[in-house]
Design a protein around this motif. Structure first.
Motif, PDB file in Angstrom:
ATOM      1  N   GLY A  71       7.490 -36.717  -9.862  1.00 10.02           N
ATOM      2  CA  GLY A  71       8.381 -37.416  -8.932  1.00 10.02           C
ATOM      3  C   GLY A  71       8.506 -36.677  -7.609  1.00 10.02           C
ATOM      4  O   GLY A  71       9.085 -37.206  -6.663  1.00 10.02           O
ATOM      5  N   MET A  72       7.977 -35.460  -7.531  1.00 11.07           N
ATOM      6  CA  MET A  72       7.976 -34.711  -6.262  1.00 11.07           C
ATOM      7  C   MET A  72       6.600 -34.922  -5.639  1.00 11.07           C
ATOM      8  O   MET A  72       5.587 -34.473  -6.186  1.00 11.07           O
ATOM      9  CB  MET A  72       8.229 -33.222  -6.515  1.00 11.07           C
ATOM     10  N   ASN A  73       6.558 -35.584  -4.504  1.00 10.26           N
ATOM     11  CA  ASN A  73       5.268 -35.989  -3.955  1.00 10.26           C
ATOM     12  C   ASN A  73       4.384 -34.791  -3.597  1.00 10.26           C
ATOM     13  O   ASN A  73       3.161 -34.870  -3.720  1.00 10.26           O
ATOM     14  CB  ASN A  73       5.468 -36.880  -2.727  1.00 10.26           C
ATOM     15  N   CYS A  74       4.998 -33.704  -3.139  1.00  4.54           N
ATOM     16  CA  CYS A  74       4.189 -32.522  -2.792  1.00  4.54           C
ATOM     17  C   CYS A  74       3.437 -32.031  -4.031  1.00  4.54           C
ATOM     18  O   CYS A  74       2.215 -31.858  -4.012  1.00  4.54           O
ATOM     19  CB  CYS A  74       5.078 -31.418  -2.208  1.00  4.54           C
ATOM     20  N   GLY A 114      12.244 -23.709   0.412  1.00  2.00           N
ATOM     21  CA  GLY A 114      12.875 -24.992   0.135  1.00  2.00           C
ATOM     22  C   GLY A 114      12.028 -26.099   0.750  1.00  2.00           C
ATOM     23  O   GLY A 114      10.863 -25.878   1.132  1.00  2.00           O
ATOM     24  N   ALA A 115      12.624 -27.287   0.894  1.00  2.00           N
ATOM     25  CA  ALA A 115      11.865 -28.434   1.397  1.00  2.00           C
ATOM     26  C   ALA A 115      11.495 -28.281   2.870  1.00  2.00           C
ATOM     27  O   ALA A 115      10.502 -28.865   3.319  1.00  2.00           O
ATOM     28  CB  ALA A 115      12.682 -29.711   1.199  1.00  2.00           C
ATOM     29  N   ALA A 116      12.260 -27.505   3.638  1.00  2.00           N
ATOM     30  CA  ALA A 116      12.023 -27.450   5.089  1.00  2.00           C
ATOM     31  C   ALA A 116      10.610 -26.976   5.409  1.00  2.00           C
ATOM     32  O   ALA A 116       9.932 -27.554   6.264  1.00  2.00           O
ATOM     33  CB  ALA A 116      13.056 -26.537   5.743  1.00  2.00           C
ATOM     34  N   TYR A 117      10.152 -25.938   4.725  1.00  2.00           N
ATOM     35  CA  TYR A 117       8.800 -25.421   4.999  1.00  2.00           C
ATOM     36  C   TYR A 117       7.755 -26.478   4.636  1.00  2.00           C
ATOM     37  O   TYR A 117       6.826 -26.749   5.411  1.00  2.00           O
ATOM     38  CB  TYR A 117       8.538 -24.128   4.216  1.00  2.00           C
ATOM     39  N   ILE A 118       7.885 -27.086   3.478  1.00  2.00           N
ATOM     40  CA  ILE A 118       6.890 -28.076   3.036  1.00  2.00           C
ATOM     41  C   ILE A 118       6.875 -29.254   4.011  1.00  2.00           C
ATOM     42  O   ILE A 118       5.815 -29.751   4.404  1.00  2.00           O
ATOM     43  CB  ILE A 118       7.183 -28.535   1.586  1.00  2.00           C
ATOM     44  N   ASN A 119       8.057 -29.661   4.458  1.00  2.00           N
ATOM     45  CA  ASN A 119       8.143 -30.778   5.404  1.00  2.00           C
ATOM     46  C   ASN A 119       7.516 -30.413   6.743  1.00  2.00           C
ATOM     47  O   ASN A 119       6.822 -31.223   7.368  1.00  2.00           O
ATOM     48  CB  ASN A 119       9.607 -31.172   5.592  1.00  2.00           C
ATOM     49  N   ASP A 129       2.558 -33.645   5.409  1.00  2.00           N
ATOM     50  CA  ASP A 129       3.093 -35.007   5.496  1.00  2.00           C
ATOM     51  C   ASP A 129       3.530 -35.510   4.119  1.00  2.00           C
ATOM     52  O   ASP A 129       3.736 -36.698   3.915  1.00  2.00           O
ATOM     53  CB  ASP A 129       2.050 -35.950   6.115  1.00  2.00           C
ATOM     54  N   TYR A 130       3.675 -34.603   3.164  1.00  2.00           N
ATOM     55  CA  TYR A 130       4.024 -35.014   1.800  1.00  2.00           C
ATOM     56  C   TYR A 130       5.380 -35.724   1.751  1.00  2.00           C
ATOM     57  O   TYR A 130       5.571 -36.682   1.005  1.00  2.00           O
ATOM     58  CB  TYR A 130       4.091 -33.809   0.862  1.00  2.00           C
ATOM     59  N   CYS A 131       6.333 -35.220   2.540  1.00  2.00           N
ATOM     60  CA  CYS A 131       7.704 -35.721   2.415  1.00  2.00           C
ATOM     61  C   CYS A 131       7.827 -37.170   2.902  1.00  2.00           C
ATOM     62  O   CYS A 131       8.701 -37.900   2.439  1.00  2.00           O
ATOM     63  CB  CYS A 131       8.669 -34.828   3.190  1.00  2.00           C
ATOM     64  N   ARG A 132       6.927 -37.570   3.809  1.00  2.00           N
ATOM     65  CA  ARG A 132       7.002 -38.938   4.348  1.00  2.00           C
ATOM     66  C   ARG A 132       6.859 -39.994   3.268  1.00  2.00           C
ATOM     67  O   ARG A 132       7.416 -41.066   3.354  1.00  2.00           O
ATOM     68  CB  ARG A 132       5.877 -39.141   5.380  1.00  2.00           C
ATOM     69  N   GLU A 133       6.055 -39.674   2.261  1.00  2.00           N
ATOM     70  CA  GLU A 133       5.805 -40.666   1.206  1.00  2.00           C
ATOM     71  C   GLU A 133       6.555 -40.320  -0.081  1.00  2.00           C
ATOM     72  O   GLU A 133       6.208 -40.804  -1.152  1.00  2.00           O
ATOM     73  CB  GLU A 133       4.299 -40.747   0.932  1.00  2.00           C
ATOM     74  N   CYS A 134       7.552 -39.484   0.035  1.00  2.00           N
ATOM     75  CA  CYS A 134       8.270 -39.045  -1.170  1.00  2.00           C
ATOM     76  C   CYS A 134       9.571 -39.834  -1.348  1.00  2.00           C
ATOM     77  O   CYS A 134      10.185 -40.267  -0.366  1.00  2.00           O
ATOM     78  CB  CYS A 134       8.582 -37.556  -1.046  1.00  2.00           C
ATOM     79  N   GLN A 135       9.990 -39.978  -2.602  1.00  2.00           N
ATOM     80  CA  GLN A 135      11.277 -40.659  -2.852  1.00  2.00           C
ATOM     81  C   GLN A 135      12.456 -39.828  -2.351  1.00  2.00           C
ATOM     82  O   GLN A 135      13.542 -40.346  -2.127  1.00  2.00           O
ATOM     83  CB  GLN A 135      11.424 -40.939  -4.350  1.00  2.00           C
ATOM     84  N   PHE A 136      12.222 -38.515  -2.191  1.00  2.00           N
ATOM     85  CA  PHE A 136      13.311 -37.639  -1.736  1.00  2.00           C
ATOM     86  C   PHE A 136      13.256 -37.449  -0.227  1.00  2.00           C
ATOM     87  O   PHE A 136      12.191 -37.545   0.384  1.00  2.00           O
ATOM     88  CB  PHE A 136      13.216 -36.266  -2.420  1.00  2.00           C
ATOM     89  N   ASP A 137      14.418 -37.151   0.331  1.00  2.00           N
ATOM     90  CA  ASP A 137      14.497 -36.847   1.760  1.00  2.00           C
ATOM     91  C   ASP A 137      14.642 -35.329   1.889  1.00  2.00           C
ATOM     92  O   ASP A 137      15.590 -34.756   1.340  1.00  2.00           O
ATOM     93  CB  ASP A 137      15.737 -37.560   2.334  1.00  2.00           C
ATOM     94  N   PRO A 138      13.709 -34.659   2.599  1.00  2.00           N
ATOM     95  CA  PRO A 138      13.758 -33.195   2.633  1.00  2.00           C
ATOM     96  C   PRO A 138      15.046 -32.660   3.265  1.00  2.00           C
ATOM     97  O   PRO A 138      15.452 -31.531   2.980  1.00  2.00           O
ATOM     98  CB  PRO A 138      12.535 -32.814   3.479  1.00  2.00           C
ATOM     99  N   ASN A 157      18.312 -34.964   0.038  1.00  2.00           N
ATOM    100  CA  ASN A 157      18.467 -34.918  -1.420  1.00  2.00           C
ATOM    101  C   ASN A 157      17.263 -34.312  -2.153  1.00  2.00           C
ATOM    102  O   ASN A 157      17.081 -34.553  -3.340  1.00  2.00           O
ATOM    103  CB  ASN A 157      18.723 -36.340  -1.948  1.00  2.00           C
ATOM    104  N   CYS A 158      16.429 -33.551  -1.424  1.00  2.00           N
ATOM    105  CA  CYS A 158      15.253 -32.974  -2.102  1.00  2.00           C
ATOM    106  C   CYS A 158      15.694 -31.882  -3.075  1.00  2.00           C
ATOM    107  O   CYS A 158      16.362 -30.923  -2.681  1.00  2.00           O
ATOM    108  CB  CYS A 158      14.280 -32.399  -1.085  1.00  2.00           C
ATOM    109  N   PRO A 159      15.290 -31.996  -4.350  1.00  2.00           N
ATOM    110  CA  PRO A 159      15.731 -30.984  -5.327  1.00  2.00           C
ATOM    111  C   PRO A 159      15.156 -29.598  -5.037  1.00  2.00           C
ATOM    112  O   PRO A 159      15.720 -28.594  -5.485  1.00  2.00           O
ATOM    113  CB  PRO A 159      15.219 -31.534  -6.664  1.00  2.00           C
ATOM    114  N   ILE A 160      14.042 -29.537  -4.297  1.00  2.00           N
ATOM    115  CA  ILE A 160      13.396 -28.231  -4.085  1.00  2.00           C
ATOM    116  C   ILE A 160      14.313 -27.296  -3.296  1.00  2.00           C
ATOM    117  O   ILE A 160      14.358 -26.086  -3.552  1.00  2.00           O
ATOM    118  CB  ILE A 160      12.019 -28.415  -3.404  1.00  2.00           C
ATOM    119  N   THR A 161      15.089 -27.846  -2.387  1.00  2.00           N
ATOM    120  CA  THR A 161      15.994 -26.982  -1.627  1.00  2.00           C
ATOM    121  C   THR A 161      17.095 -26.429  -2.531  1.00  2.00           C
ATOM    122  O   THR A 161      17.420 -25.243  -2.480  1.00  2.00           O
ATOM    123  CB  THR A 161      16.583 -27.769  -0.442  1.00  2.00           C
TER     124      THR A 161
END
Ligand code: SF4
Length: 543
Positions: A376-379, A456-461, A465-474, A477-481
């Protein structure tokens, strides 16, 4: 019935009389270095061993098995064509099992020292009894002495110091004893651009799929059907000519843009401007010294040239020497080794060092093994899919997605290392044990890196471009952060005092107790969900 390969080898093979014999391991398929480069072909014989036992020892990616087997078989034919006498044997056991009879019949075999610890252990008795005579491996550009020269008083090793020393001692990218070309040793700070779609990454080169490679593909599909990964024979460099063509393609199409975008990640391209030569380098189809010389002759920006050369004479050499001096971390005080359940009592194999500086021992989620079972994590899902399709992804996806997320979940360093070992076509014990157990997971503490590589999500974002197509918003609500903060909090005692983590640790201190409690809940929810082989739901990090 004889295979097409056996028939072809028989047609080409040469009289064995009056030969001096060399054992060529699976990852030394070259006549450009070592004894094979020096001895006249008509006076030389080589022994090559195929080991279905080794192939079945771990669930190696099908493409990796195809790469190694196809290169070994093509190398046999190339050498026979050159006038070398070739003995190709199949040993359904350790290599020493097949080689002992050859040594008894042919006399002592010569070989270059094995790169893999596992092969050195396998051959130790034959070497001890002088049935195999070992020469230095000419593929390496550095020595253990160079590593020991930069060892700190506390017994640690730093790649930057090693790399600087190697530059100074070899004169590579130097304009005087202490004057690096371009005024600095590293252009890393210029090489952190995200890729926004321009320039276009090159299409991967394709190779001729001949009857030998087709037969290898059939063999793997038949005998290793339960191994993971996709077979993609058109993108498999199987011959010396393929490896040379791959390197030509890389010089013409990748190197100019390699530097600036070396840390970028994208759903649109698995490798962007990375050269993908690592699998051929590690088989010695390509020789590091020649690769360095070629790059120095390329008309490319210094940021790309330096960044690429650092990968070869910096990281690649550094991890190999660390592996040699620590025997894959088996010599560390805190190390345990997993006993080998498949070969008990028969030999001295083990399943490697078990280390965990942070005490991480969770199982690797199934989402890493099966891209049909996404997290469920697009990255993570994008990179895992690419790895099982190609047997490859580049170094930042390895470090900042696969290792990062495993770290944040407290996955056992050994399990993650073994996953990399089987999944990547360029992976051997000397590659993955330092790169994953030490660098990727901080499993041996600060022995070779100063801090765990987590984000956290900030670096990946920022870098993909993984976050653009992810159900989570970096940003929301991204769980990685949440996992990142939970990781720092869980391990704060062990990480306290680490200068390179002082900023995030200060931020952690300011984080409210409510937030910390919620971080912990997200960690537990994510862990349990992935343990249950389910995908994370959109609201997993929402309270
Ligand atoms: Fe990965 Fe989070 Fe970005 Fe999704 S939003 S791709 S989970 S970092």
């Amino acid at each position: 019935m004889k295979s097409k390969f056996s028939r072809r080898l028989q047609e080409l093979n040469n009289d064995e009389k009056g030969r001096r014999w060399i054992y060529v391991p699976y990852d030394q398929v070259t006549d450009r270095i070592g004894p094979l480069a020096k001895m006249p072909p008509e006076e030389t014989g080589i022994v090559l061993v195929e080991s279905p036992w080794k192939a079945a020892r771990r669930p190696y990616h099908k493409q990796k098995l195809a790469l190694i087997l196809s290169n070994l078989r093509h190398f046999a034919l190339e050498q026979a064509q050159r006038g070398v006498a070739v003995r190709h044997i199949v040993s359904n056991g350790p290599y020493s099992l097949g080689l002992e009879a050859q040594c008894n019949e042919l006399g002592p075999l010569t070989m270059m020292e094995a790169a893999e610890y596992e092969l050195r252990v396998d051959l130790a008795k034959l070497i001890e009894s002088k049935k195999i005579l070992v020469l230095p491996h000419e593929g390496w550009l550095t020595t253990v002495d160079q590593l020991m020269a930069i060892q700190t008083k506390g017994g640690c090793y730093r790649m930057d110091a090693f790399y600087r020393l190697v530059r100074q001692q070899t004169g590579i990218l130097m304009e005087g004893a202490n004057k690096p070309t371009g005024g600095k040793y590293s252009f890393d700070s210029e090489n952190r651009q995200a890729w926004k779609g321009d320039p276009e990454p090159p299409a991967l080169p394709q190779f001729l799929v001949d009857e030998i490679t087709i037969e290898v593909g059939d063999l793997i599909s038949q005998h290793f059907a339960d191994h993971p990964g996709r077979l993609d024979l058109e993108h498999l460099p199987a011959t010396q000519e393929d490896a040379d063509n791959l390197w030509q393609w890389a010089q013409q199409n990748c190197l100019t843009n390699f530097g600036p975008f070396e840390d970028a990640m994208s759903t649109k391209s698995n490798s962007l401007f990375h050269t993908r030569i690592s699998a051929c380098l590690n088989l010695h189809r390509l020789i590091p010294k020649q690769v360095i010389q070629d790059v120095l002759g390329c008309d490319i920006p210094i940021s790309s040239m330096e960044g690429f050369i650092r990968q070869i004479i910096g990281w690649r050499e550094f991890v190999h020497k660390i592996h040699v001096v620590t025997s894959g971390f088996r010599t560390l005080d805190s190390t345990k080794t997993e006993s080998d359940k498949t070969t008990s009592n028969k030999n001295t194999f083990d399943n490697g060092a078990v280390v965990s500086h942070l005490g991480a021992d969770n199982d690797l989620p199934r989402a890493y093994w099966d891209y049909g079972n996404p997290s469920g994590m697009n990255c993570l899902d994008t990179v895992v899919k690419a790895v099982w399709q190609d047997g490859y992804s580049h170094h930042i996806t390895r470090l900042m997605v696969l290792s990062n997320i495993a770290n944040l979940l407290d996955v056992s360093p050994r399990q993650l290392t073994d996953w990399f070992w089987v999944a990547y076509t360029d992976a051997y014990d000397w590659v993955v044990e330092p790169n994953v157990m030490a660098m990727g997971t901080f499993g041996v503490g600060d022995l070779m890196t100063t801090k765990p590589y987590i984000s956290g999500a900030a670096y990946i974002n920022k870098m993909s471009d993984y976050c653009r197509e992810c159900q989570f918003d970096p940003a929301k609500n991204c769980p990685i952060t949440r996992l990142y903060w939970a990781f720092l909090d869980r391990h704060k005692d062990k990480l306290a005092g680490n200068q390179r983590l002082s900023m995030p640790m200060n931020s952690l201190q300011k984080r409210s107790d409510t937030n910390k409690a919620e971080d912990k809940i997200v960690f537990e929810r994510v862990l349990q969900t992935l343990k249950d082989d389910k995908a994370l739901a959109r609201d997993i990090a929402i309270f």
